[in-house]
Design a protein around this motif. Sequence first.
Motif, PDB file in Angstrom:
ATOM      1  N   GLY A 155       0.835  -1.187   0.000  1.00  0.00           N
ATOM      2  CA  GLY A 155       0.000   0.000   0.000  1.00  0.00           C
ATOM      3  C   GLY A 155       0.873   1.241   0.000  1.00  0.00           C
ATOM      4  N   LEU A 156       0.246   2.393  -0.141  1.00  0.00           N
ATOM      5  CA  LEU A 156       0.931   3.691  -0.099  1.00  0.00           C
ATOM      6  C   LEU A 156       0.014   4.601   0.689  1.00  0.00           C
ATOM      7  N   GLY A 157       0.598   5.461   1.501  1.00  0.00           N
ATOM      8  CA  GLY A 157      -0.280   6.325   2.276  1.00  0.00           C
ATOM      9  C   GLY A 157       0.155   7.782   2.258  1.00  0.00           C
ATOM     10  N   ASP A 158      -0.769   8.640   2.647  1.00  0.00           N
ATOM     11  CA  ASP A 158      -0.456  10.041   2.858  1.00  0.00           C
ATOM     12  C   ASP A 158       0.425  10.108   4.113  1.00  0.00           C
ATOM     13  N   ALA A 159       1.513  10.887   4.047  1.00  0.00           N
ATOM     14  CA  ALA A 159       2.510  10.873   5.126  1.00  0.00           C
ATOM     15  C   ALA A 159       1.916  11.178   6.505  1.00  0.00           C
ATOM     16  N   LEU A 160       1.180  12.272   6.619  1.00  0.00           N
ATOM     17  CA  LEU A 160       0.686  12.637   7.953  1.00  0.00           C
ATOM     18  C   LEU A 160      -0.400  11.684   8.449  1.00  0.00           C
ATOM     19  N   THR A 161      -1.229  11.214   7.525  1.00  0.00           N
ATOM     20  CA  THR A 161      -2.252  10.232   7.904  1.00  0.00           C
ATOM     21  C   THR A 161      -1.571   9.010   8.508  1.00  0.00           C
ATOM     22  N   MET A 162      -0.515   8.537   7.855  1.00  0.00           N
ATOM     23  CA  MET A 162       0.179   7.343   8.339  1.00  0.00           C
ATOM     24  C   MET A 162       0.915   7.614   9.652  1.00  0.00           C
ATOM     25  N   ALA A 163       1.571   8.773   9.733  1.00  0.00           N
ATOM     26  CA  ALA A 163       2.312   9.103  10.958  1.00  0.00           C
ATOM     27  C   ALA A 163       1.361   9.163  12.150  1.00  0.00           C
ATOM     28  N   ASN A 164       0.177   9.732  11.961  1.00  0.00           N
ATOM     29  CA  ASN A 164      -0.796   9.815  13.053  1.00  0.00           C
ATOM     30  C   ASN A 164      -1.373   8.445  13.381  1.00  0.00           C
ATOM     31  N   ARG A 165      -1.671   7.684  12.350  1.00  0.00           N
ATOM     32  CA  ARG A 165      -2.249   6.355  12.563  1.00  0.00           C
ATOM     33  C   ARG A 165      -1.285   5.472  13.363  1.00  0.00           C
ATOM     34  N   ARG A 166       0.021   5.690  13.152  1.00  0.00           N
ATOM     35  CA  ARG A 166       1.027   4.884  13.851  1.00  0.00           C
ATOM     36  C   ARG A 166       1.398   5.429  15.211  1.00  0.00           C
ATOM     37  N   ASP A 213      15.358  -7.680 -10.136  1.00  0.00           N
ATOM     38  CA  ASP A 213      14.439  -8.402 -10.978  1.00  0.00           C
ATOM     39  C   ASP A 213      13.258  -8.940 -10.193  1.00  0.00           C
ATOM     40  N   ARG A 214      12.312  -8.109  -9.886  1.00  0.00           N
ATOM     41  CA  ARG A 214      11.124  -8.597  -9.203  1.00  0.00           C
ATOM     42  C   ARG A 214       9.944  -7.712  -9.558  1.00  0.00           C
ATOM     43  N   GLU A 215       8.773  -8.270  -9.352  1.00  0.00           N
ATOM     44  CA  GLU A 215       7.558  -7.541  -9.691  1.00  0.00           C
ATOM     45  C   GLU A 215       7.093  -6.793  -8.448  1.00  0.00           C
ATOM     46  N   VAL A 216       7.027  -5.471  -8.517  1.00  0.00           N
ATOM     47  CA  VAL A 216       6.599  -4.691  -7.367  1.00  0.00           C
ATOM     48  C   VAL A 216       5.298  -3.966  -7.714  1.00  0.00           C
ATOM     49  N   ILE A 217       4.250  -4.286  -6.980  1.00  0.00           N
ATOM     50  CA  ILE A 217       2.924  -3.783  -7.309  1.00  0.00           C
ATOM     51  C   ILE A 217       2.405  -2.889  -6.183  1.00  0.00           C
ATOM     52  N   ALA A 218       2.162  -1.629  -6.495  1.00  0.00           N
ATOM     53  CA  ALA A 218       1.606  -0.697  -5.509  1.00  0.00           C
ATOM     54  C   ALA A 218       0.097  -0.646  -5.703  1.00  0.00           C
ATOM     55  N   VAL A 219      -0.647  -0.710  -4.609  1.00  0.00           N
ATOM     56  CA  VAL A 219      -2.104  -0.593  -4.707  1.00  0.00           C
ATOM     57  C   VAL A 219      -2.536   0.552  -3.795  1.00  0.00           C
ATOM     58  N   ALA A 220      -3.012   1.632  -4.374  1.00  0.00           N
ATOM     59  CA  ALA A 220      -3.375   2.807  -3.579  1.00  0.00           C
ATOM     60  C   ALA A 220      -4.329   3.681  -4.374  1.00  0.00           C
ATOM     61  N   GLY A 221      -5.401   4.109  -3.749  1.00  0.00           N
ATOM     62  CA  GLY A 221      -6.357   4.963  -4.447  1.00  0.00           C
ATOM     63  C   GLY A 221      -6.972   5.991  -3.513  1.00  0.00           C
ATOM     64  N   ALA A 226      -3.286  11.262  -4.031  1.00  0.00           N
ATOM     65  CA  ALA A 226      -2.615  11.607  -5.290  1.00  0.00           C
ATOM     66  C   ALA A 226      -1.184  12.101  -5.060  1.00  0.00           C
ATOM     67  N   ASP A 227      -0.992  13.021  -4.106  1.00  0.00           N
ATOM     68  CA  ASP A 227       0.364  13.545  -3.862  1.00  0.00           C
ATOM     69  C   ASP A 227       1.284  12.451  -3.345  1.00  0.00           C
ATOM     70  N   ALA A 228       0.745  11.596  -2.495  1.00  0.00           N
ATOM     71  CA  ALA A 228       1.545  10.495  -1.952  1.00  0.00           C
ATOM     72  C   ALA A 228       2.002   9.571  -3.075  1.00  0.00           C
ATOM     73  N   ILE A 229       1.102   9.262  -3.986  1.00  0.00           N
ATOM     74  CA  ILE A 229       1.443   8.371  -5.103  1.00  0.00           C
ATOM     75  C   ILE A 229       2.527   9.021  -5.953  1.00  0.00           C
ATOM     76  N   SER A 230       2.347  10.308  -6.255  1.00  0.00           N
ATOM     77  CA  SER A 230       3.345  10.928  -7.129  1.00  0.00           C
ATOM     78  C   SER A 230       4.699  11.060  -6.429  1.00  0.00           C
ATOM     79  N   SER A 231       4.717  11.297  -5.122  1.00  0.00           N
ATOM     80  CA  SER A 231       6.010  11.401  -4.426  1.00  0.00           C
ATOM     81  C   SER A 231       6.733  10.050  -4.419  1.00  0.00           C
ATOM     82  N   TYR A 232       5.995   8.995  -4.217  1.00  0.00           N
ATOM     83  CA  TYR A 232       6.612   7.667  -4.175  1.00  0.00           C
ATOM     84  C   TYR A 232       7.169   7.271  -5.535  1.00  0.00           C
TER      85      TYR A 232
END
Length: 255
Positions: A155-166, A213-221, A226-232
């Motif tokens: 997964g991918l998250g918004d930085a502050l959302t994740m920091a607070n959740r943790r 050589d590996r398949e890396v799949i991000a799932v995030a919506g 949007a900003d989190a996805i583009s930064s990553y």
Amino acid sequence: PYMREVSGVKVLEDRLREKLKLESVIVVPGDSDESEWVKEEMGKACVTYLQSISGPGQTLAVTGGTTMASVASRMTPSAGMEDWLFVPARGGLGERVEHQANTICVEMAKKAMGNYRLLYVPDPISEESYQNIIEEPSVKDVLGIIRSSDIVIHGLGDALTMANRRKTPDDQLAVIKERQAVGEAFGYYFSQSGEVVHKVRTVGLQLEDLEGDREVIAVAGGSSKADAISSYFQPGKSSVLITDEGAAKELMRDT
Ligand code: BG6
């Protein structure tokens, strides 16, 4: 009207693939910020994608989070997947139990009728304990499997959302804010330009493991990611993105 919707999504997929320079992008209709079922649709799309690449004997590492939980909830047995080995990508990272990588890993493995190995380590962890624990044979063994996994889904998250959740300690939260982190993945926090500005110390997959050589799949919506996805994706660390229309439209807004 449904067909028109679908073709609109197709155009978004192509444009986003070009913008983020990815191998493949899948966009499901809707915005998961607004409707919970859209997350389920991303989960379903991810399972379908995994089944399309399923060869025998693969090892899959998975992170935690609600999006990965919806991938697990949509997992079904599929030919070629029964001898897959599922492992958590990293430690619990402060998530509630049902959203921890270990929990999600077990559910996925059971539903795919595959096998699993888990990580039992405190998390996050002090530098001293970290150095000791990674030398424990049982931990070392699983870490080896994780770091050489064939497929990673995360997964991918918004930085502050994740920091607070943790429940991130105040001093670290201050660094995350001060250095203007916008995105988060695997316990790494990224600035808008894709620079790592903070990292939670925990065992498991490290960012540098994603190369090679590996398949890396991000799932995030959800448009809020949007900003989190583009930064990553600035330096481009994953090859596949499964997202929703809400995030995709927001990502293409200024182009
Ligand atoms: C966490 C991952 O468990 O889930 C994070 O460790 C990720 O890297 C997050 O950002 C995403 O959570 P969600 O609930 O938005 O899918």
